[in-house]
Write a protein that holds these residues in place. Structure first.
Motif, short mmCIF file in Angstrom:
data_model
loop_
_atom_site.label_atom_id
_atom_site.label_comp_id
_atom_site.label_asym_id
_atom_site.label_seq_id
_atom_site.Cartn_x
_atom_site.Cartn_y
_atom_site.Cartn_z
N UNK A 1 3.50 -7.72 9.07
CA UNK A 1 2.75 -7.48 7.84
C UNK A 1 3.56 -8.02 6.67
N UNK A 2 2.92 -8.88 5.89
CA UNK A 2 3.60 -9.47 4.74
C UNK A 2 2.72 -9.46 3.52
N UNK A 3 3.29 -9.88 2.41
CA UNK A 3 2.56 -9.89 1.15
C UNK A 3 1.51 -11.00 1.14
N UNK A 4 0.35 -10.70 0.58
CA UNK A 4 -0.69 -11.70 0.42
C UNK A 4 -0.80 -12.08 -1.07
N UNK B 1 -6.82 -17.51 9.86
CA UNK B 1 -5.44 -17.06 9.82
C UNK B 1 -5.10 -16.09 10.95
N UNK B 2 -6.11 -15.70 11.76
CA UNK B 2 -5.92 -14.66 12.79
C UNK B 2 -5.24 -13.44 12.16
N UNK B 3 -5.77 -13.02 11.02
CA UNK B 3 -5.13 -11.97 10.24
C UNK B 3 -6.15 -11.03 9.63
N UNK B 4 -5.70 -9.81 9.35
CA UNK B 4 -6.45 -8.85 8.55
C UNK B 4 -5.79 -8.75 7.19
N UNK B 5 -6.55 -8.99 6.15
CA UNK B 5 -6.06 -8.84 4.78
C UNK B 5 -6.57 -7.50 4.27
N UNK B 6 -5.68 -6.67 3.73
CA UNK B 6 -6.09 -5.34 3.27
C UNK B 6 -5.27 -4.95 2.05
N UNK B 7 -5.71 -3.89 1.38
CA UNK B 7 -5.08 -3.45 0.14
C UNK B 7 -4.36 -2.12 0.30
N UNK C 1 -0.89 -1.54 -5.99
CA UNK C 1 -1.34 -2.88 -6.41
C UNK C 1 -0.82 -3.94 -5.44
N UNK C 2 -0.98 -3.65 -4.14
CA UNK C 2 -0.53 -4.59 -3.11
C UNK C 2 -1.71 -5.11 -2.30
N UNK C 3 -1.67 -6.39 -2.00
CA UNK C 3 -2.60 -7.01 -1.06
C UNK C 3 -1.74 -7.54 0.08
N UNK C 4 -2.02 -7.07 1.29
CA UNK C 4 -1.16 -7.33 2.44
C UNK C 4 -1.91 -8.09 3.52
N UNK C 5 -1.14 -8.74 4.42
CA UNK C 5 -1.74 -9.50 5.51
C UNK C 5 -1.08 -9.11 6.82
N UNK C 6 -1.90 -8.60 7.74
CA UNK C 6 -1.42 -8.29 9.09
C UNK C 6 -1.70 -9.47 10.00
N UNK C 7 -0.65 -10.03 10.60
CA UNK C 7 -0.76 -11.17 11.50
C UNK C 7 -1.08 -10.67 12.90
#
Length: 302
Positions: free
Chosen positions: A65-68, A42-48, A53-59
């Protein structure tokens, strides 16, 4: 030159970093960011952002940055990828280690030991044989801030192993607060943080090194002691150096235990991961933000 962001404690550190590179804040707005994992697909970092209670994705390509996967009561902390590229997560809210399958389904890998619920699985690593190793302190059940307040059911805060066939065993019991963990490159050593210094001023704040013998651990000598706050999450680079979170930023240790240097970050660091096409971009979760810095060294290819 941006060398104010760095402290060289050993000349060998100069080969790991590029002193002209700044530490950049690429996202902010969390309460306590944690659990970064890099997906090359995904060429992304997934982090919390655990308290929210959010799981996010940095493109990585767009900077967006959007919701995962958020708002599910999971309160996810540490995460990793298994050998098939599936996301394996430690969830405070459900007190379980889970995996996201390729079709999006969620599989509970373990939520109990000998019939008793885990405290709040914290960090996780997958070995090449398919076994999953994780820590289980009580941070997520002490209050409602990072999970749901509850009484512990187990007799302590331990390190566990899930076999490739799903059996759970307890592999280390002499911790105050087991936290981040990672294998050496040849998987002969398991490094585990004890962040008991968050419990009392004289509590442990070190990384221990265990010899791995099949499905058992042996030894557990102190590898390094934190000079600033406590260690939390950490990763190894392709040369076996340990890059670990601290209260003042990132500290880097040689495999022989020598502190090589420091990267200063404006907020308290919780965890980090290597990313980018060459794995030479360090992504850092720190308090309310996600930071990054480009390195002269790389993390191991997944």
């Amino acid at each position: 030159m941006n060398d104010s962001s760095y402290e060289i404690c050993d000349a060998r550190f100069k080969r790991s970093v590029q002193l002209a590179e700044p530490v950049e804040n690429i996202w902010t707005g969390g309460r306590w960011t944690e659990g970064p994992v890099y997906s090359a697909l995904w060429r992304s970092v997934i982090f919390s952002d655990i308290p929210n209670d959010r799981r996010l994705r940095y493109d990585e390509l767009t900077g967006a940055v959007g919701d995962h996967r958020s708002g599910l009561g999971a309160y996810t902390n540490g995460s990793t990828l298994d050998r098939e590229g599936r996301l394996v997560m430690c969830n405070h809210g459900t007190r379980a280690v889970t995996r996201i399958e390729h079709d999006g389904r969620l599989t509970v890998l373990a939520d109990r030991y000998e019939g008793k619920r885990f405290n709040s699985p914290n960090d996780v690593v997958v070995r090449s044989d398919g076994s999953i190793w994780f820590t289980d302190p009580t941070y997520g059940i002490e209050t409602d801030y990072e999970g749901f307040a509850a009484e512990p059911e187990l007799d302590g805060q331990h390190v566990y192993r899930i076999s490739p066939t799903g059996q759970v065993s307890c592999v280390a019991t002499d911790f105050v607060c087991p936290n981040g963990l990672a294998f050496s490159l040849d998987e002969s050593i398991l490094y585990v943080v004890d962040s008991g210094g968050t419990r009392s001023p004289d509590g442990p704040r070190h990384i221990r090194a265990f010899e791995v013998e099949g499905d058992k651990l042996k030894g557990g000598d102190v590898f390094a002691t934190c000079e600033a706050g406590v260690f939390d999450g950490f990763r190894l680079d392709a040369q076996g150096r340990i890059w670990t979170s601290t209260g003042e930023g990132v500290h880097v240790y040689h495999p022989d235990g020598t502190l090589l240097g420091k990267i200063f970050v404006p907020e308290e660091v919780s965890n980090l991961t290597f990313g980018g096409p060459k794995r030479n971009r360090l992504y850092i979760t720190a308090s309310s933000s996600l930071y990054t810095v480009l390195l002269a060294s790389s993390g191991p290819m997944q």
